[in-house]
Design a protein around this motif. Structure first.
Motif, short mmCIF file in Angstrom:
data_model
loop_
_atom_site.label_atom_id
_atom_site.label_comp_id
_atom_site.label_asym_id
_atom_site.label_seq_id
_atom_site.Cartn_x
_atom_site.Cartn_y
_atom_site.Cartn_z
N ARG A 78 -4.95 6.20 2.15
CA ARG A 78 -4.86 5.16 3.20
C ARG A 78 -3.86 5.56 4.30
NH1 ARG A 78 -4.16 0.89 -1.48
NH2 ARG A 78 -6.33 0.30 -1.85
N LEU A 84 -1.26 4.66 9.39
CA LEU A 84 -2.43 4.41 8.55
C LEU A 84 -3.53 5.40 8.90
CD1 LEU A 84 -2.26 0.57 8.85
CD2 LEU A 84 -2.39 1.79 6.65
N ASN A 125 -10.19 5.73 6.67
CA ASN A 125 -10.35 5.19 5.33
C ASN A 125 -10.91 3.76 5.41
OD1 ASN A 125 -9.59 3.68 2.90
ND2 ASN A 125 -8.54 5.56 2.31
N GLU A 184 -4.80 5.83 -3.19
CA GLU A 184 -3.71 5.09 -2.54
C GLU A 184 -3.10 5.92 -1.40
OE1 GLU A 184 -4.14 5.30 -5.79
OE2 GLU A 184 -4.23 3.24 -6.54
N TRP A 200 0.82 -1.22 0.00
CA TRP A 200 0.00 0.00 0.00
C TRP A 200 0.85 1.26 0.00
CZ3 TRP A 200 -4.53 -0.60 4.05
CH2 TRP A 200 -5.54 -1.39 3.48
N ASP A 213 -10.91 1.25 3.48
CA ASP A 213 -10.02 0.17 3.01
C ASP A 213 -9.24 -0.42 4.17
OD1 ASP A 213 -10.71 0.83 0.49
OD2 ASP A 213 -8.70 1.50 -0.16
N VAL A 214 -8.83 0.47 5.09
CA VAL A 214 -7.94 0.06 6.18
C VAL A 214 -8.66 -0.92 7.09
CG1 VAL A 214 -6.61 0.89 8.16
CG2 VAL A 214 -6.58 2.18 6.01
#
Ligand code: BGC
Length: 543
Positions: A135, A180, A184, A132, A119, A186-187
């Motif tokens: 994140r 991080l 977000n 991207e 990532w 995605d995390v």
């Protein structure tokens, strides 16, 4: 690979009274001569751990990593670092532990990744404004070119590093550990997958690294005293306690309310494993102490570390204050405390307070209610290693330009056998040097000596399982400490066991009847309703 079949006794609250053994794979036993411990070594020594009498093993990160921060910089959360072995080796280790009645808890490092994580590599390529980069915490420089805020890394230096296109990313630790962005989705989604990955393999729980740190507030705002704040967060920095306590609650990136929503979600995942009795323990440095109770609410995590004894003096009044406060605090939410005298981030207890003192304190703590975390080597009375500067690995040493020596001393590999270093740890060059003077501390030497620290731990763990884990609450026994005088005796009773610690250099005679279960050092003299406790020693008596 087989999913582990668990052959453990069924006790949904096993962790409340367990003795956990923290072991860094790389410091345990090397079987292939590369100087790093490995899972084959862990497998070879499972019988040793069972013999010792521990209930569970906590493994600090053993995942794919460039090891810039001892593995707390994870490049792939679902791959074992090849230096330590394969996922199949881990699986064999896990199964072997379960077969011997020991559970395995693994580290979950979710505040940051390694800069080698896919990532972060994608974020570097994708550029500003990309999904991207979203994140992590990427921001443009201030108009004068300075970083987005003035926060200081906990490892020293700024907590921002600039990339080629001029943006900065946040790292509360080393620059190789980008934080991080937990806002977000995605995390959260990806880490839930990782949780399930290890649970499906058979892991029994997680130690949540920097559990209080995931959610950041006011990322673009300066802190009025960034250096003071970062010093206040470091146990090894001397600071006026009042100043420390005033600063700690102002940390804009620790202990924010948002972290609790994350743990509530995870709790539903843990509970979905039903009969597996999964647990999670939070590494949460929070202030005021009452905030720690939030992490162990019924719908959050199961335990929170109590770090109070890692830097406590060997002094009755202070110990009494810390221990009774920790017990009362956890009791207020129906939880039990955890105890630790050493870990991979702190000086070893034998070096910090002395050999006899650390034996006495360990025996005292092992009798308290709650669970204990024993750091590998503590059972040998191992002191910190003396590390030449050129061998140091800890990023704290490098980021503070050598002002702080860092944590390598506590992380030196274990001495197993023989008369010369590296004492059977490796046939090669150990990743950190073992000390020549440790020849009397090897497992081999101590196993055969009934008075060794190793046999003290073993006896204590057996006796704890037999007499204490299901015994009553702590009743402190009146001693001068309660009168506020300088005291040399600390004592309590739990059910039919009483525990006395003599902190002074002189023997102390007490009037008590009971059968001696164990003494941490020295000879106990007992007759006519009187018992003499040796200097700097703890005894357990059975009534
Ligand atoms: C771990 C440390 C590590 C840091 C950053 C800590 O809480 O215990 O060893 O350096 O987190 O991941």
């Amino acid at each position: 690979m087989n999913t582990s079949t668990i052959t453990l006794s069924s006790d949904p609250e096993w962790y409340r009274k367990a003795v956990f053994y923290e072991v860094m794979v790389r410091s345990f036993l090397d079987t292939n001569g590369d100087g790093y411990g490995d899972f084959r070594g862990m497998i070879d020594k499972l019988d040793y751990l069972q013999w010792l009498g521990i209930d569970a093993i906590w493994l600090p990160p053993f995942f794919q990593s460039p090891l810039r921060d001892g593995g707390y910089d994870v490049a792939d959360y679902r791959e074992v670092l090849p230096t330590y072995g394969s996922t199949a080796d881990f699986d064999e280790f896990l199964q072997g532990a379960h077969d011997r009645g020991m559970r395995v808890v693994i580290d979950f490092v979710i505040n940051h990744t390694s800069d080698q994580h896919v990532w972060f590599q994608e974020a570097l390529k994708a550029g500003r404004g990309s999904k991207e980069r979203a994140r992590f915490h990427f921001y443009d420089a201030n108009s004068d070119g300075t970083p987005p805020n003035n926060w200081i890394s906990l490892f020293g230096g700024p907590s921002w590093t600039q990339v080629d296109d001029g943006q900065f990313y946040l790292h509360l630790f080393d620059s190789s550990q980008p934080d991080l962005n937990w806002d977000n989705p995605d995390v959260a989604e990806d880490f839930e997958k990782t949780l399930r990955f290890w649970l499906d393999l058979g892991a029994d729980g997680f130690r949540i690294d920097v559990a209080h740190g995931l959610v950041k507030e006011d990322v673009l705002k300066d802190h009025p005293d960034p250096q003071g704040l970062s010093d206040a967060l470091r146990l090894d920095m001397p600071m006026d306690p009042e100043r420390r306590y005033a600063l700690l609650p102002t940390v804009p990136y620790f202990d924010r309310q948002g972290v609790h929503e994350i743990y509530r979600k995870w709790r539903t995942i843990f509970d979905s494993y039903g009969s597996r009795e999964v647990m999670a323990v939070a590494e949460a440095w929070v202030h005021p102490p009452v905030n720690a109770t939030r992490y162990v609410r019924a719908d959050e995590l199961h335990q929170v570390f109590n770090f109070d004894l890692l830097d406590a003096a060997f002094e009755a009044e202070q110990l009494y204050g810390l221990m009774s406060a920790a017990i009362d605090l956890m009791k207020s939410v129906g939880a039990l405390p955890t105890w630790a005298l050493s870990n991979h981030d702190s000086p070893r207890v034998a070096s910090r307070i002395g050999d006899l003192q650390s034996r006495a304190l360990a025996l005292f703590v092992l009798a308290l209610p709650g669970s204990c975390y024993v750091f590998a080597g503590q059972e040998l009375g191992l002191p910190d290693g003396v590390i030449p500067d050129e061998a140091r690995q800890d990023p704290i040493y490098f980021r503070t330009k050598g002002v702080q020596k860092g944590r390598d001393g506590a992380r030196v590999p274990l001495p197993w056998k023989g008369e010369t270093a590296p004492f059977g740890f490796t046939s090669g060059k150990p990743w950190l040097p073992l000390q020549e003077g440790w020849k009397d501390l090897t497992v081999e030497k101590q196993e055969s000596d009934p008075r060794s620290t190793l046999n003290l731990y073993r006896n204590a763990l057996n006796l704890r399982a037999e007499h204490l884990v299901n015994n009553g609450e702590v009743e402190w026994i009146e001693s001068p400490v309660h009168g506020g005088k300088s005291a040399s005796l600390l004592a309590f009773k739990r059910g039919n066991v009483s525990v006395y610690m003599n902190l002074s250099d002189l023997p102390i005679e007490i009037e008590v009847n009971g059968k001696l279960l164990v003494v941490s050092s020295g000879i106990v003299d007992g007759r006519d309703g009187k018992v003499t406790i040796p200097p700097v020693s703890t005894i357990w008596l059975h009534h």
